[in-house]
Design a protein around this motif. Sequence first.
Motif, PDB file in Angstrom:
ATOM      1  N   ASP A 165       8.646 -15.772  -5.069  1.00  0.00           N
ATOM      2  CA  ASP A 165       9.028 -16.389  -3.793  1.00  0.00           C
ATOM      3  C   ASP A 165       8.535 -15.584  -2.594  1.00  0.00           C
ATOM      4  O   ASP A 165       8.310 -16.140  -1.528  1.00  0.00           O
ATOM      5  CB  ASP A 165      10.547 -16.543  -3.704  1.00  0.00           C
ATOM      6  CG  ASP A 165      11.076 -17.560  -4.698  1.00  0.00           C
ATOM      7  OD1 ASP A 165      10.284 -18.413  -5.149  1.00  0.00           O
ATOM      8  OD2 ASP A 165      12.275 -17.490  -5.026  1.00  0.00           O
ATOM      9  N   LEU A 166       8.384 -14.286  -2.750  1.00  0.00           N
ATOM     10  CA  LEU A 166       7.983 -13.418  -1.643  1.00  0.00           C
ATOM     11  C   LEU A 166       6.487 -13.105  -1.660  1.00  0.00           C
ATOM     12  O   LEU A 166       5.822 -13.139  -0.641  1.00  0.00           O
ATOM     13  CB  LEU A 166       8.792 -12.118  -1.698  1.00  0.00           C
ATOM     14  CG  LEU A 166       8.612 -11.138  -0.566  1.00  0.00           C
ATOM     15  CD1 LEU A 166       9.004 -11.775   0.771  1.00  0.00           C
ATOM     16  CD2 LEU A 166       9.443  -9.893  -0.806  1.00  0.00           C
ATOM     17  N   ILE A 167       5.963 -12.801  -2.824  1.00  0.00           N
ATOM     18  CA  ILE A 167       4.560 -12.408  -2.973  1.00  0.00           C
ATOM     19  C   ILE A 167       3.727 -13.643  -3.301  1.00  0.00           C
ATOM     20  O   ILE A 167       4.076 -14.410  -4.186  1.00  0.00           O
ATOM     21  CB  ILE A 167       4.413 -11.338  -4.064  1.00  0.00           C
ATOM     22  CG1 ILE A 167       5.240 -10.108  -3.682  1.00  0.00           C
ATOM     23  CG2 ILE A 167       2.962 -10.977  -4.273  1.00  0.00           C
ATOM     24  CD1 ILE A 167       5.433  -9.133  -4.795  1.00  0.00           C
ATOM     25  N   GLN A 168       2.617 -13.808  -2.575  1.00  0.00           N
ATOM     26  CA  GLN A 168       1.779 -14.996  -2.721  1.00  0.00           C
ATOM     27  C   GLN A 168       0.426 -14.632  -3.323  1.00  0.00           C
ATOM     28  O   GLN A 168      -0.030 -13.490  -3.209  1.00  0.00           O
ATOM     29  CB  GLN A 168       1.533 -15.644  -1.354  1.00  0.00           C
ATOM     30  CG  GLN A 168       2.779 -16.057  -0.629  1.00  0.00           C
ATOM     31  CD  GLN A 168       2.484 -16.543   0.784  1.00  0.00           C
ATOM     32  OE1 GLN A 168       1.348 -16.548   1.234  1.00  0.00           O
ATOM     33  NE2 GLN A 168       3.523 -16.948   1.487  1.00  0.00           N
ATOM     34  N   GLN A 169      -0.194 -15.634  -3.935  1.00  0.00           N
ATOM     35  CA  GLN A 169      -1.567 -15.458  -4.397  1.00  0.00           C
ATOM     36  C   GLN A 169      -2.425 -15.183  -3.164  1.00  0.00           C
ATOM     37  O   GLN A 169      -2.251 -15.814  -2.133  1.00  0.00           O
ATOM     38  CB  GLN A 169      -2.042 -16.730  -5.111  1.00  0.00           C
ATOM     39  CG  GLN A 169      -3.317 -16.545  -5.885  1.00  0.00           C
ATOM     40  CD  GLN A 169      -3.122 -15.647  -7.107  1.00  0.00           C
ATOM     41  OE1 GLN A 169      -2.075 -15.669  -7.734  1.00  0.00           O
ATOM     42  NE2 GLN A 169      -4.128 -14.883  -7.427  1.00  0.00           N
ATOM     43  N   GLY A 170      -3.319 -14.230  -3.243  1.00  0.00           N
ATOM     44  CA  GLY A 170      -4.134 -13.862  -2.094  1.00  0.00           C
ATOM     45  C   GLY A 170      -3.645 -12.594  -1.410  1.00  0.00           C
ATOM     46  O   GLY A 170      -4.364 -12.000  -0.615  1.00  0.00           O
ATOM     47  N   ARG A 205      -8.599  -3.680   9.322  1.00  0.00           N
ATOM     48  CA  ARG A 205      -7.672  -4.813   9.182  1.00  0.00           C
ATOM     49  C   ARG A 205      -6.243  -4.295   9.184  1.00  0.00           C
ATOM     50  O   ARG A 205      -5.900  -3.390   8.433  1.00  0.00           O
ATOM     51  CB  ARG A 205      -7.936  -5.566   7.877  1.00  0.00           C
ATOM     52  CG  ARG A 205      -9.228  -6.323   7.899  1.00  0.00           C
ATOM     53  CD  ARG A 205      -9.555  -7.025   6.597  1.00  0.00           C
ATOM     54  NE  ARG A 205      -8.418  -7.589   5.907  1.00  0.00           N
ATOM     55  CZ  ARG A 205      -8.355  -7.702   4.576  1.00  0.00           C
ATOM     56  NH1 ARG A 205      -9.350  -7.272   3.830  1.00  0.00           N
ATOM     57  NH2 ARG A 205      -7.305  -8.247   4.015  1.00  0.00           N
ATOM     58  N   ASN A 206      -5.417  -4.900  10.009  1.00  0.00           N
ATOM     59  CA  ASN A 206      -4.010  -4.525  10.119  1.00  0.00           C
ATOM     60  C   ASN A 206      -3.202  -5.443   9.197  1.00  0.00           C
ATOM     61  O   ASN A 206      -3.107  -6.636   9.453  1.00  0.00           O
ATOM     62  CB  ASN A 206      -3.554  -4.660  11.572  1.00  0.00           C
ATOM     63  CG  ASN A 206      -2.295  -3.910  11.856  1.00  0.00           C
ATOM     64  OD1 ASN A 206      -1.768  -3.206  11.007  1.00  0.00           O
ATOM     65  ND2 ASN A 206      -1.798  -4.059  13.064  1.00  0.00           N
ATOM     66  N   LEU A 207      -2.643  -4.889   8.124  1.00  0.00           N
ATOM     67  CA  LEU A 207      -1.937  -5.679   7.128  1.00  0.00           C
ATOM     68  C   LEU A 207      -0.437  -5.405   7.177  1.00  0.00           C
ATOM     69  O   LEU A 207      -0.013  -4.271   7.385  1.00  0.00           O
ATOM     70  CB  LEU A 207      -2.469  -5.363   5.727  1.00  0.00           C
ATOM     71  CG  LEU A 207      -3.969  -5.569   5.538  1.00  0.00           C
ATOM     72  CD1 LEU A 207      -4.441  -4.951   4.247  1.00  0.00           C
ATOM     73  CD2 LEU A 207      -4.290  -7.041   5.565  1.00  0.00           C
ATOM     74  N   GLN A 208       0.330  -6.436   6.949  1.00  0.00           N
ATOM     75  CA  GLN A 208       1.785  -6.347   6.948  1.00  0.00           C
ATOM     76  C   GLN A 208       2.265  -5.982   5.543  1.00  0.00           C
ATOM     77  O   GLN A 208       1.773  -6.510   4.550  1.00  0.00           O
ATOM     78  CB  GLN A 208       2.361  -7.700   7.356  1.00  0.00           C
ATOM     79  CG  GLN A 208       3.859  -7.781   7.311  1.00  0.00           C
ATOM     80  CD  GLN A 208       4.345  -9.202   7.604  1.00  0.00           C
ATOM     81  OE1 GLN A 208       3.559 -10.115   7.813  1.00  0.00           O
ATOM     82  NE2 GLN A 208       5.634  -9.363   7.613  1.00  0.00           N
ATOM     83  N   VAL A 209       3.240  -5.082   5.466  1.00  0.00           N
ATOM     84  CA  VAL A 209       3.842  -4.726   4.183  1.00  0.00           C
ATOM     85  C   VAL A 209       4.907  -5.777   3.870  1.00  0.00           C
ATOM     86  O   VAL A 209       5.855  -5.959   4.629  1.00  0.00           O
ATOM     87  CB  VAL A 209       4.460  -3.311   4.223  1.00  0.00           C
ATOM     88  CG1 VAL A 209       5.142  -2.993   2.897  1.00  0.00           C
ATOM     89  CG2 VAL A 209       3.408  -2.270   4.563  1.00  0.00           C
ATOM     90  N   ILE A 210       4.743  -6.474   2.769  1.00  0.00           N
ATOM     91  CA  ILE A 210       5.667  -7.530   2.367  1.00  0.00           C
ATOM     92  C   ILE A 210       6.780  -6.966   1.498  1.00  0.00           C
ATOM     93  O   ILE A 210       7.950  -7.298   1.654  1.00  0.00           O
ATOM     94  CB  ILE A 210       4.915  -8.640   1.587  1.00  0.00           C
ATOM     95  CG1 ILE A 210       3.803  -9.225   2.432  1.00  0.00           C
ATOM     96  CG2 ILE A 210       5.873  -9.715   1.110  1.00  0.00           C
ATOM     97  CD1 ILE A 210       4.268  -9.841   3.728  1.00  0.00           C
ATOM     98  N   GLU A 211       6.414  -6.113   0.564  1.00  0.00           N
ATOM     99  CA  GLU A 211       7.383  -5.525  -0.359  1.00  0.00           C
ATOM    100  C   GLU A 211       6.889  -4.163  -0.793  1.00  0.00           C
ATOM    101  O   GLU A 211       5.683  -3.930  -0.876  1.00  0.00           O
ATOM    102  CB  GLU A 211       7.561  -6.428  -1.588  1.00  0.00           C
ATOM    103  CG  GLU A 211       8.592  -5.944  -2.568  1.00  0.00           C
ATOM    104  CD  GLU A 211       8.778  -6.866  -3.769  1.00  0.00           C
ATOM    105  OE1 GLU A 211       9.354  -6.407  -4.762  1.00  0.00           O
ATOM    106  OE2 GLU A 211       8.345  -8.025  -3.712  1.00  0.00           O
ATOM    107  N   VAL A 212       7.822  -3.257  -1.077  1.00  0.00           N
ATOM    108  CA  VAL A 212       7.495  -1.932  -1.588  1.00  0.00           C
ATOM    109  C   VAL A 212       8.220  -1.745  -2.909  1.00  0.00           C
ATOM    110  O   VAL A 212       9.435  -1.935  -2.984  1.00  0.00           O
ATOM    111  CB  VAL A 212       7.915  -0.811  -0.609  1.00  0.00           C
ATOM    112  CG1 VAL A 212       7.594   0.557  -1.195  1.00  0.00           C
ATOM    113  CG2 VAL A 212       7.246  -0.985   0.740  1.00  0.00           C
ATOM    114  N   ARG A 213       7.468  -1.398  -3.932  1.00  0.00           N
ATOM    115  CA  ARG A 213       8.063  -1.072  -5.232  1.00  0.00           C
ATOM    116  C   ARG A 213       7.790   0.394  -5.515  1.00  0.00           C
ATOM    117  O   ARG A 213       6.693   0.892  -5.271  1.00  0.00           O
ATOM    118  CB  ARG A 213       7.474  -1.935  -6.342  1.00  0.00           C
ATOM    119  CG  ARG A 213       7.814  -3.405  -6.182  1.00  0.00           C
ATOM    120  CD  ARG A 213       7.263  -4.221  -7.315  1.00  0.00           C
ATOM    121  NE  ARG A 213       7.503  -5.642  -7.065  1.00  0.00           N
ATOM    122  CZ  ARG A 213       6.900  -6.607  -7.729  1.00  0.00           C
ATOM    123  NH1 ARG A 213       6.040  -6.328  -8.690  1.00  0.00           N
ATOM    124  NH2 ARG A 213       7.177  -7.862  -7.434  1.00  0.00           N
TER     125      ARG A 213
END
Length: 118
Positions: A62-67, A93-101
């Motif tokens: 639900d949080l992590i997407q293909q791509g 490229r400035n990327l957003q952190v979606i999740e950290v494991r």
Amino acid sequence: MALATSLRSIASKLVTKFGGDVTIRIVTNSGYNTATGVSSETVVDTNIKGVIEDVRRTEVNDLIQQGDKKLTIAALDVTTAPTPADRVVISGRNLQVIEVRTVEQDNQAIVYELFLRD
């Protein structure tokens, strides 16, 4: 405890050898101006090495997407654990952190896996 220390060192060496240049941009809110309604943030950049790969189909949820991208960094190379409030700069490229494991051994962080999105 000795195993975790050895794993942290090995992870740092491997990521440094096989990883590319990335900038971890640690973002913290430093204040809120009640008159303007704007919050200010403090940004601290840390240049390190990281291994970048595409997200696997099995990691999509639900949080992590293909791509999305996954960045693996050694915990020994950063002073604080990354959070979803932080950003990563890769090749401009400035990327957003979606999740950290966090991969741990004996309650010590060995590597952080950051899931990133444009």
